[in-house]
Design a protein around this motif. Structure first.
Motif, short mmCIF file in Angstrom:
data_model
loop_
_atom_site.label_atom_id
_atom_site.label_comp_id
_atom_site.label_asym_id
_atom_site.label_seq_id
_atom_site.Cartn_x
_atom_site.Cartn_y
_atom_site.Cartn_z
N UNK A 70 0.84 -1.20 0.00
CA UNK A 70 0.00 0.00 0.00
C UNK A 70 0.87 1.25 0.00
N UNK A 71 1.93 1.22 0.81
CA UNK A 71 2.86 2.35 0.84
C UNK A 71 3.51 2.59 -0.50
N UNK A 72 3.90 1.49 -1.16
CA UNK A 72 4.53 1.61 -2.48
C UNK A 72 3.54 2.18 -3.50
N UNK A 73 2.29 1.71 -3.46
CA UNK A 73 1.26 2.21 -4.38
C UNK A 73 1.06 3.72 -4.21
N UNK A 74 1.02 4.17 -2.94
CA UNK A 74 0.83 5.59 -2.66
C UNK A 74 1.96 6.42 -3.27
N UNK A 75 3.19 5.97 -3.05
CA UNK A 75 4.35 6.70 -3.55
C UNK A 75 4.39 6.69 -5.07
N UNK A 76 4.13 5.51 -5.68
CA UNK A 76 4.18 5.42 -7.14
C UNK A 76 3.14 6.32 -7.78
N UNK A 77 1.92 6.30 -7.25
CA UNK A 77 0.85 7.10 -7.85
C UNK A 77 1.10 8.59 -7.66
N UNK A 78 1.37 9.01 -6.43
CA UNK A 78 1.59 10.44 -6.16
C UNK A 78 2.88 10.90 -6.84
N UNK A 79 3.96 10.09 -6.73
CA UNK A 79 5.24 10.46 -7.34
C UNK A 79 5.13 10.54 -8.84
N UNK A 80 4.37 9.61 -9.46
CA UNK A 80 4.19 9.63 -10.91
C UNK A 80 3.51 10.90 -11.37
N UNK A 81 2.46 11.30 -10.63
CA UNK A 81 1.74 12.53 -10.98
C UNK A 81 2.64 13.76 -10.81
N UNK A 82 3.45 13.74 -9.75
CA UNK A 82 4.37 14.86 -9.53
C UNK A 82 5.42 14.93 -10.62
N UNK A 83 5.89 13.76 -11.10
CA UNK A 83 6.88 13.73 -12.18
C UNK A 83 6.28 14.25 -13.48
N UNK A 84 5.01 13.90 -13.76
CA UNK A 84 4.35 14.36 -14.97
C UNK A 84 4.19 15.87 -14.97
N UNK A 85 3.94 16.42 -13.80
CA UNK A 85 3.76 17.87 -13.72
C UNK A 85 5.09 18.61 -13.62
N UNK A 86 6.21 17.83 -13.61
CA UNK A 86 7.52 18.44 -13.60
C UNK A 86 7.98 18.92 -12.24
N UNK A 87 7.28 18.51 -11.19
CA UNK A 87 7.66 18.93 -9.85
C UNK A 87 8.80 18.09 -9.26
N UNK A 88 9.00 16.89 -9.84
CA UNK A 88 10.04 15.99 -9.34
C UNK A 88 10.82 15.46 -10.53
#
Length: 586
Positions: A256-274
């Motif tokens: 569950x922790x991995x899913x949270x990070x992958x989903x939120x991190x993926x969205x942040x990467x798409x928006x160029x924040x990470x």
């Protein structure tokens, strides 16, 4: 934690190995943390290669550092694994030695309600779990804690928001681990106890295999052993059932922790924040972060199993012997053999008094016999003289010295005893005879055997005095075992010799030979004889007759026979006339 601290203190001689092992674990942890960081840097170079004019050289350097880290990890893994196991198994050997030493120091009373197999299980099986604790559970707990701490710091350095999100499952993991630990310990306790009971029954049954076959009890005993086997297995399965629930639960919460990070991190990467390399590095470190958390269940399981064994081991180590030496106990020296009992009373339990106000005095060199019906306390008197037990009241003296004032070693050095239930070791005839005198020469061994009328039958054995007699002397007859025991006591050459039904398992002819040998020893040492066959005691200087734990008669054979009391009655049962000629025994 108390048992764990005690074990760590016991491991003091091996701390240097554990310290090197710990340093190796630190190095391994650091090297493990280095890998994902290098991969993160590599990803950054590849995704932004235009920014790095010397990218090729940087990639080669990263590769060299990686290969060096892998080589160093092999070295440190070897040091960690071998040294931790070296320390752990030496600790196991040390604790086993301590437990066995403690068992040897405990008084007879401790062993009355204990089965040999149960005690063996504590010495061997329960202590073996300490290896898992020292070499695996504690190092794993230490390493995993370092990894969690190290990875957490790196995650917050990379991205604090994602790091905070990755911590969401942690409280649930800690809660489930606490519940698991509380639930699983009783199951491991029951498993350890069941294993001890199984060992106890196996030891009893293998020792009594002839009786099982004679009475055709194979099926009954098989069912009993089978029941104990499955009791142990079922206790283990109950613990494993809890593990089977806990392991997937931990894995799910980690996922569950991995899913949270992958989903939120993926969205942040798409928006160029990470940056992409941060997401790659974060995911790599995240797998390292949750791995030690998921291993928590196995660590807890190992710790609980070890602590269940530790409880049983420390129960023995913390047991106080009922028989204790005084701090200033003196050595019993130059013993002449005078024995005095003054108003001695004793009971094995408060409900039944075995001896009541027993008083007598035996002069050095006298041969004194103790007779009476079964269960009147004759053997108990000999146990008290050896200080296997202490009397409830009264005083026992040797050469006018209270035996409570002397060391147990010096007391036992001055007493030889042939017990009714003879115990022989699985060694040669010569080794068993010389057990009480390690530096005995072969001539001394043979002389002792001749005195005990054992020399002739020993010479007829396949290898003579070098014949291995088997466990408990299984290859010998009852009479042969008893004569070896007498030879062993004679060779010890103590000033006090106790013969507890020493001729009960020999034929009449051999009994006469042994009696003649005992008569030859008369006057050279104090001899105490317990016998139901009264032909053995006729020539004693004094005969003490007991009934219901009390002395009812005392005197020579002729004096007591003339009184026509209890001794006369016992003689009449065996049909010994007043001229001392044996007609027959009933």
């Amino acid at each position: 934690m108390g048992y764990l601290i005690k074990l760590v203190k016991m491991a003091r001689p091996y701390w240097k190995y554990l310290i090197v092992s710990g340093i190796s674990m630190l190095a391994i942890t650091a090297l493990n943390l280095l890998g994902p960081w290098l991969v993160r840097d590599l990803t950054g170079i590849i995704t932004n290669i235009s920014k790095y004019p010397n990218a090729k050289r940087m990639i080669i350097n990263i590769s060299l550092i990686l290969i060096l880290s892998y080589i160093l990890r092999i070295v440190f893994q070897f040091l960690n694994s071998y040294l931790s196991h070296y320390a752990a198994w030496n600790l196991v050997a040390h604790v086993r030695t301590l437990v066995y030493s403690k068992l040897q120091q405990l008084s007879f009373g401790y062993f009355v309600d204990k089965q040999t197999g149960q005690l063996m299980s504590r010495v061997v099986n329960d202590t073996a779990n300490f290896e898992v604790l020292i070499a695996h559970a504690v190092p794993d707990l230490f390493t995993n804690s370092l990894i969690i701490l190290g990875v957490a710091c790196i995650l917050f350095i990379i991205n604090p928001v994602l790091a905070a999100l990755s911590l969401i499952p942690i409280p649930f993991l800690v809660l489930s681990g606490t519940v698991f630990a509380k639930k699983i310990l009783p199951n491991f306790r029951e498993a350890q106890k069941a294993l001890a009971d199984l060992n106890a029954d196996l030891q009893d049954n293998l020792s009594g295999i002839r009786e099982i076959q004679i009475f055709n009890k194979q099926e009954k005993e098989l069912l009993k052993i089978k029941e104990k086997i499955y009791r142990h297995i079922n206790a283990l399965l109950s613990a494993l059932k809890l593990s089977a629930v806990f392991h997937p639960t931990v894995s799910f919460l980690s996922s569950v922790g991995t899913v949270i990070v992958v989903s939120v991190g993926g969205l942040m990467a798409l928006s160029g924040k990470v940056p992409v390399q941060d997401i790659v590095g974060f995911i790599l470190y995240l797998s390292m972060f949750y791995q030690p958390v998921t291993q928590l269940s196995q660590v807890i399981e190992n710790v609980q199993q070890a602590l269940a064994g530790a409880e049983r081991v420390f129960e023995i180590l913390q047991t106080e012997s009922e028989i204790k030496e005084k701090e200033n106990a003196q050595k019993l020296k130059n013993v002449q053999g005078k024995i005095t009992f003054e108003n001695v009373s004793f009971s094995y339990n408060p409900e039944v008094q075995v001896l009541k106000n027993i008083s007598f005095e035996i002069q050095p060199g006298q041969m004194v016999a103790f007779v009476g019906p079964t269960g009147v306390g004759k053997t108990t008197i000999m146990y008290l003289l050896n200080r296997f037990y202490d009397p409830d009241s009264g005083v026992i003296k040797i050469d006018d010295i209270d035996i409570k004032d002397v060391t147990l070693k010096s007391l036992h050095d001055n007493i030889s005893m042939v017990m009714q239930d003879v115990f022989l070791f699985n060694g040669t005839v010569a080794q068993n005879i010389a057990y009480g005198k390690e530096d005995a020469t072969m001539d001394e061994i043979i002389q002792a055997a001749k005195i005990a009328c054992a020399h002739d039958f020993i010479q007829n054995l396949p290898q003579g005095y070098d014949t291995v007699i088997g466990e408990r002397g299984v290859k010998l007859s009852g009479g042969q075992k008893q004569r070896l025991a007498i030879a062993r006591a004679v060779l010890k050459n103590a000033p006090i010799l106790i013969l507890d039904e020493a001729t009960s398992s020999v034929d009449t002819e051999t009994e006469k030979e042994i009696q003649e040998a005992i008569n030859n020893l008369a006057g050279t040492r104090t001899i105490l004889i317990i016998a139901h066959r009264l032909t053995t005691v006729k020539k004693a200087d004094k005969i003490i007759v007991l009934k219901d734990g009390e002395i009812v008669e005392m005197g020579t054979h002729e004096e007591l026979f003339a009184k026509k009391g209890l001794y006369y009655h016992l003689c009449s049962v065996q049909l010994i006339d007043e001229n001392d000629s044996l007609i027959r025994e009933v």
